[in-house]
Design a protein around this motif. Structure first.
Motif, PDB file in Angstrom:
ATOM      1  N   LEU A 202      58.017   0.369 115.214  1.00  0.00           N
ATOM      2  CA  LEU A 202      57.177   1.229 115.283  1.00  0.00           C
ATOM      3  C   LEU A 202      56.373   1.615 113.996  1.00  0.00           C
ATOM      4  O   LEU A 202      55.187   1.907 114.365  1.00  0.00           O
ATOM      5  CB  LEU A 202      57.928   2.607 115.676  1.00  0.00           C
ATOM      6  N   ALA A 203      57.034   1.622 112.943  1.00  0.00           N
ATOM      7  CA  ALA A 203      56.354   1.825 111.430  1.00  0.00           C
ATOM      8  C   ALA A 203      55.307   0.996 111.415  1.00  0.00           C
ATOM      9  O   ALA A 203      54.275   1.338 110.708  1.00  0.00           O
ATOM     10  CB  ALA A 203      57.454   1.838 110.719  1.00  0.00           C
ATOM     11  N   THR A 204      55.624  -0.217 111.652  1.00  0.00           N
ATOM     12  CA  THR A 204      54.531  -1.496 111.240  1.00  0.00           C
ATOM     13  C   THR A 204      53.234  -1.037 112.188  1.00  0.00           C
ATOM     14  O   THR A 204      52.202  -1.049 111.560  1.00  0.00           O
ATOM     15  CB  THR A 204      54.797  -2.714 111.684  1.00  0.00           C
ATOM     16  N   ARG A 205      53.472  -0.438 113.408  1.00  0.00           N
ATOM     17  CA  ARG A 205      52.144  -0.208 114.244  1.00  0.00           C
ATOM     18  C   ARG A 205      51.470   1.185 113.917  1.00  0.00           C
ATOM     19  O   ARG A 205      50.103   1.034 114.178  1.00  0.00           O
ATOM     20  CB  ARG A 205      52.713   0.046 115.712  1.00  0.00           C
ATOM     21  N   LEU A 206      52.107   1.917 113.255  1.00  0.00           N
ATOM     22  CA  LEU A 206      51.466   3.268 112.667  1.00  0.00           C
ATOM     23  C   LEU A 206      50.909   2.969 111.114  1.00  0.00           C
ATOM     24  O   LEU A 206      50.246   3.706 110.919  1.00  0.00           O
ATOM     25  CB  LEU A 206      52.529   4.170 112.647  1.00  0.00           C
ATOM     26  N   THR A 207      51.423   1.950 110.450  1.00  0.00           N
ATOM     27  CA  THR A 207      50.679   1.698 109.179  1.00  0.00           C
ATOM     28  C   THR A 207      49.250   1.458 109.405  1.00  0.00           C
ATOM     29  O   THR A 207      48.725   0.622 110.026  1.00  0.00           O
ATOM     30  CB  THR A 207      51.274   0.705 108.537  1.00  0.00           C
ATOM     31  N   LYS A 208      48.499   2.127 108.402  1.00  0.00           N
ATOM     32  CA  LYS A 208      46.930   1.865 108.661  1.00  0.00           C
ATOM     33  C   LYS A 208      46.282   2.415 107.377  1.00  0.00           C
ATOM     34  O   LYS A 208      46.844   3.209 106.663  1.00  0.00           O
ATOM     35  CB  LYS A 208      46.441   2.485 110.018  1.00  0.00           C
ATOM     36  N   GLY A 209      44.982   1.842 106.943  1.00  0.00           N
ATOM     37  CA  GLY A 209      44.026   2.766 105.668  1.00  0.00           C
ATOM     38  C   GLY A 209      44.416   1.900 104.963  1.00  0.00           C
ATOM     39  O   GLY A 209      45.275   1.179 104.532  1.00  0.00           O
ATOM     40  N   GLU A 210      43.569   2.086 103.678  1.00  0.00           N
ATOM     41  CA  GLU A 210      43.564   1.652 102.287  1.00  0.00           C
ATOM     42  C   GLU A 210      43.589   2.803 101.173  1.00  0.00           C
ATOM     43  O   GLU A 210      42.944   3.759 101.560  1.00  0.00           O
ATOM     44  CB  GLU A 210      42.423   0.533 102.190  1.00  0.00           C
ATOM     45  N   GLY A 211      43.894   2.432 100.281  1.00  0.00           N
ATOM     46  CA  GLY A 211      43.717   3.476  98.773  1.00  0.00           C
ATOM     47  C   GLY A 211      44.218   4.790  99.296  1.00  0.00           C
ATOM     48  O   GLY A 211      45.226   5.056  99.935  1.00  0.00           O
ATOM     49  N   LYS A 212      43.541   5.645  99.045  1.00  0.00           N
ATOM     50  CA  LYS A 212      44.119   7.018  99.202  1.00  0.00           C
ATOM     51  C   LYS A 212      44.052   7.359 100.668  1.00  0.00           C
ATOM     52  O   LYS A 212      44.515   8.558 101.103  1.00  0.00           O
ATOM     53  CB  LYS A 212      43.030   8.065  98.289  1.00  0.00           C
ATOM     54  N   ASP A 213      43.542   6.743 101.480  1.00  0.00           N
ATOM     55  CA  ASP A 213      43.574   6.834 103.038  1.00  0.00           C
ATOM     56  C   ASP A 213      44.422   6.195 103.595  1.00  0.00           C
ATOM     57  O   ASP A 213      44.728   6.415 105.034  1.00  0.00           O
ATOM     58  CB  ASP A 213      42.250   6.581 103.542  1.00  0.00           C
ATOM     59  N   HIS A 214      45.447   5.585 102.910  1.00  0.00           N
ATOM     60  CA  HIS A 214      46.502   4.591 103.343  1.00  0.00           C
ATOM     61  C   HIS A 214      47.756   5.908 104.068  1.00  0.00           C
ATOM     62  O   HIS A 214      47.968   6.734 103.514  1.00  0.00           O
ATOM     63  CB  HIS A 214      47.226   3.790 102.409  1.00  0.00           C
ATOM     64  N   GLU A 215      48.250   5.242 105.159  1.00  0.00           N
ATOM     65  CA  GLU A 215      49.187   6.176 105.924  1.00  0.00           C
ATOM     66  C   GLU A 215      50.215   5.070 106.137  1.00  0.00           C
ATOM     67  O   GLU A 215      50.229   4.172 106.782  1.00  0.00           O
ATOM     68  CB  GLU A 215      48.621   6.498 107.342  1.00  0.00           C
ATOM     69  N   PHE A 216      51.545   5.522 105.707  1.00  0.00           N
ATOM     70  CA  PHE A 216      52.815   4.592 105.929  1.00  0.00           C
ATOM     71  C   PHE A 216      53.209   5.059 107.069  1.00  0.00           C
ATOM     72  O   PHE A 216      53.251   6.212 107.871  1.00  0.00           O
ATOM     73  CB  PHE A 216      53.638   5.050 104.837  1.00  0.00           C
ATOM     74  N   GLY A 217      53.983   4.029 107.665  1.00  0.00           N
ATOM     75  CA  GLY A 217      54.564   4.219 108.908  1.00  0.00           C
ATOM     76  C   GLY A 217      56.133   4.762 108.958  1.00  0.00           C
ATOM     77  O   GLY A 217      56.394   5.772 109.846  1.00  0.00           O
ATOM     78  N   PHE A 218      56.600   4.577 107.637  1.00  0.00           N
ATOM     79  CA  PHE A 218      57.934   5.117 107.571  1.00  0.00           C
ATOM     80  C   PHE A 218      58.117   5.309 106.130  1.00  0.00           C
ATOM     81  O   PHE A 218      57.597   4.746 105.295  1.00  0.00           O
ATOM     82  CB  PHE A 218      59.021   4.248 107.921  1.00  0.00           C
ATOM     83  N   SER A 219      59.001   6.323 105.799  1.00  0.00           N
ATOM     84  CA  SER A 219      59.601   6.410 104.546  1.00  0.00           C
ATOM     85  C   SER A 219      61.139   6.976 104.387  1.00  0.00           C
ATOM     86  O   SER A 219      61.268   7.669 105.243  1.00  0.00           O
ATOM     87  CB  SER A 219      58.715   7.607 103.707  1.00  0.00           C
ATOM     88  N   PHE A 220      61.819   6.335 103.485  1.00  0.00           N
ATOM     89  CA  PHE A 220      63.258   6.843 103.356  1.00  0.00           C
ATOM     90  C   PHE A 220      63.127   8.212 102.971  1.00  0.00           C
ATOM     91  O   PHE A 220      64.397   8.930 102.897  1.00  0.00           O
ATOM     92  CB  PHE A 220      64.113   6.136 102.324  1.00  0.00           C
ATOM     93  N   SER A 221      62.425   8.793 102.242  1.00  0.00           N
ATOM     94  CA  SER A 221      62.265  10.087 101.712  1.00  0.00           C
ATOM     95  C   SER A 221      60.956  10.789 101.923  1.00  0.00           C
ATOM     96  O   SER A 221      59.776  10.090 102.417  1.00  0.00           O
ATOM     97  CB  SER A 221      62.435   9.904 100.043  1.00  0.00           C
ATOM     98  N   THR A 222      61.137  12.134 101.846  1.00  0.00           N
ATOM     99  CA  THR A 222      59.940  12.933 102.485  1.00  0.00           C
ATOM    100  C   THR A 222      58.811  12.881 101.122  1.00  0.00           C
ATOM    101  O   THR A 222      57.728  13.192 101.341  1.00  0.00           O
ATOM    102  CB  THR A 222      60.300  14.354 102.668  1.00  0.00           C
ATOM    103  N   TYR A 223      59.383  12.764  99.907  1.00  0.00           N
ATOM    104  CA  TYR A 223      58.497  12.742  98.831  1.00  0.00           C
ATOM    105  C   TYR A 223      58.155  11.385  98.144  1.00  0.00           C
ATOM    106  O   TYR A 223      58.893  10.515  98.100  1.00  0.00           O
ATOM    107  CB  TYR A 223      59.418  13.396  97.594  1.00  0.00           C
ATOM    108  N   GLN A 224      56.900  11.262  97.711  1.00  0.00           N
ATOM    109  CA  GLN A 224      56.296   9.963  97.151  1.00  0.00           C
ATOM    110  C   GLN A 224      56.685   9.952  95.885  1.00  0.00           C
ATOM    111  O   GLN A 224      57.127  10.816  95.009  1.00  0.00           O
ATOM    112  CB  GLN A 224      54.817  10.189  97.153  1.00  0.00           C
ATOM    113  N   GLY A 225      56.908   8.549  95.394  1.00  0.00           N
ATOM    114  CA  GLY A 225      57.247   8.217  93.965  1.00  0.00           C
ATOM    115  C   GLY A 225      58.767   7.779  94.073  1.00  0.00           C
ATOM    116  O   GLY A 225      59.489   8.232  94.831  1.00  0.00           O
TER     117      GLY A 225
END
Length: 482
Positions: A202-225
């Protein structure tokens, strides 16, 4: 005749009175027991002279309803003793919380109740230092049917299917997902009991965009970094994988299972399905504090994230104050159970039982100890604390969605907790203060995989070899540094 009749009456009265004396004495003893002042000693793993938080969270209500019992909180390790740790040239040994707990459970004045986490409790059970509670539960007909099944099952897993402790609260996590992002992508949202592979697809299908507009399909954490090296533990913990053996003598990472884990997670990071950890973070152009900064879910930078129960408060607060935050759109969200592995379909969610309450086998006051545990795990206590505790109460009748919202609250407590892989781990880290660097060394090799400098198999093999060298050094000198 008259005198003989009178004599019989006197004897009958005396006989009745003599039979009543034990009953009167019994009542007096019982009343004395209820009115005499007693001290109940409750042990915690860590604490300080100011134990007000523990008392407010757990024991104040009990003392209010049991005025003849005074609670004395005894910490196995005084946190105040940790001040200055690591500042001297000669490295100090960390206090051994388990050994300290055993000391205060024995001797001339042993504690009555033990409040501990799963690893500590399992060790105490294995050494017969805490009482089995099943007979007491049956004798008092104490109702456990309303306690969250995954909590009870997690407790039973520690004691060979017997109950040695109860916990009034627990913490947990779930998979949060952004409804709008799924609708926009035309993809069906996640459901309960999905596998990790299902979620990654599912995450692979939701992943899109480049640079600052990039959207991840999934993250193990709510916070970036932060590298997925640290957060991916949520992925492999249910598989019971270990970095080294239970004695910290030999590395165990050079295996097909570990290779699969590293291959799966590194590919997701390289393909930008999950954060790699080196992405630039958005900064407020005016240098002002931005509550959304670095939050992948609130800023709609990730369609799905693993978040703990307390994260709900942040979502509610953000949505309530949406009009005050420039560029922020309310997040339409829900939760499902965290992903599982086919090998362990009932385990996951990072359910953490940190306040397990058990009776010391050497307790001086076992009756009051059981009364405390019963009260702390009662409906009355759950009703009081359901809305004020930062954790979830263990009685499911009092677990309700917050703020009148409608979301899948069961997602937080459907799965069983991951059983501890090594009950001796804390003790090992205390005896070998540099042992953490063996685990930390893995970050170096995982980064080389992310940079396509090594394959997962090569990197794990080198980590195993280097780790074995470090473990050998620590075996010869537990205080060795690297």
């Amino acid at each position: 005749m008259k005198n003989r009749f009178w004599g019989k009456r006197v004897l009958a009265v005396l006989a009745t009175a003599s039979l009543a004396l034990p009953l009167i004495a019994g009542c007096t003893a019982s009343e004395a027991k209820d009115t005499e002042q007693r001290v109940l000693r409750v042990a915690t793993l860590w604490g300080s002279q100011d134990d007000s938080y523990f008392r407010q969270q757990f024991t104040d209500a009990f003392e209010l309803t049991h005025p003849n019992v005074t609670i004395e909180v005894v910490a196995a390790v005084d946190q105040g003793s940790m001040y200055g740790y690591g500042t001297q040239e000669e490295q100090q040994e960390m206090p051994d919380s388990l050994e300290n707990m055993k000391k205060i459970m024995t001797g001339d004045n042993p504690v009555d109740v033990v409040v501990a986490d799963t690893a500590t409790l399992k060790s105490l059970i294995q050494e017969n230092m805490v009482k089995q509670l099943d007979p007491l539960i049956q004798e008092d007909k104490f109702d456990t049917s309303d306690i969250v099944p995954s909590v009870i099952e997690g407790i039973k897993d520690l004691g060979d299917q017997s109950i040695y402790a109860l916990t009034p609260t627990f913490s947990s996590s779930a998979l949060f997902y952004n409804k709008a992002m799924f609708q926009k992508a035309g993809v069906e949202p996640p459901t309960d009991n999905m596998t990790w592979d299902d979620i990654f697809n599912l995450a692979t299908r939701l992943t899109k965009g480049e640079g600052k507009d990039h959207e991840f399909g999934f993250s193990f954490s709510t916070y970036q970094g932060g590298s997925p090296y640290y957060t991916m533990q949520q992925y492999y913990s249910a598989l019971q994988l270990k970095i080294f053996d239970d004695k910290a003598e030999k590395m165990t990472v050079d295996s097909p299972q570990w290779e699969k884990v590293w291959s799966t997670i590194s590919k997701l990071a390289i393909d930008k399905v999950i954060p790699k950890g080196d992405e630039p973070q958005d900064q407020d152009p005016n240098g002002r504090y931005n509550p959304l900064q670095g939050d992948l879910f609130l800023s709609s930078k990730a369609a799905m994230v693993i978040g703990d129960y307390s994260y709900i408060n942040q979502l509610i607060d953000a949505n309530k104050n949406a009009d005050k935050m420039e560029g922020f759109t309310k997040v339409d969200w829900d939760v499902v159970t965290p992903p599982v592995h086919p090998e362990a379909p009932e385990i996951g969610g990072n359910i953490y039982l940190s306040s397990l309450m058990a009776i010391n086998s050497s307790a001086q006051n076992p009756d009051d100890a059981w009364e405390l545990i019963k009260y702390m795990n009662s409906e009355d206590w759950a009703k009081i604390k359901a809305r004020s505790s930062y954790e979830m109460v263990s009685r499911k009748s009092f677990i309700k969605p917050k703020d009148g919202l409608d979301y899948n609250i069961q997602a937080f407590y459907t799965l069983k907790p991951v059983p501890p892989t090594n009950t001796n781990l804390d003790n090992l880290y205390q005896k070998m203060p540099s042992l953490w660097q063996v685990s930390e060394k893995g970050m170096e090799y995982f980064t080389q995989v992310l940079e396509n400098k090594k394959t997962p198999k090569e990197a794990l093999g080198e980590w195993a070899a280097k780790g074995n060298e470090m473990l050998e050094k620590l075996k010869k000198d537990p205080k060795a540094t690297f």
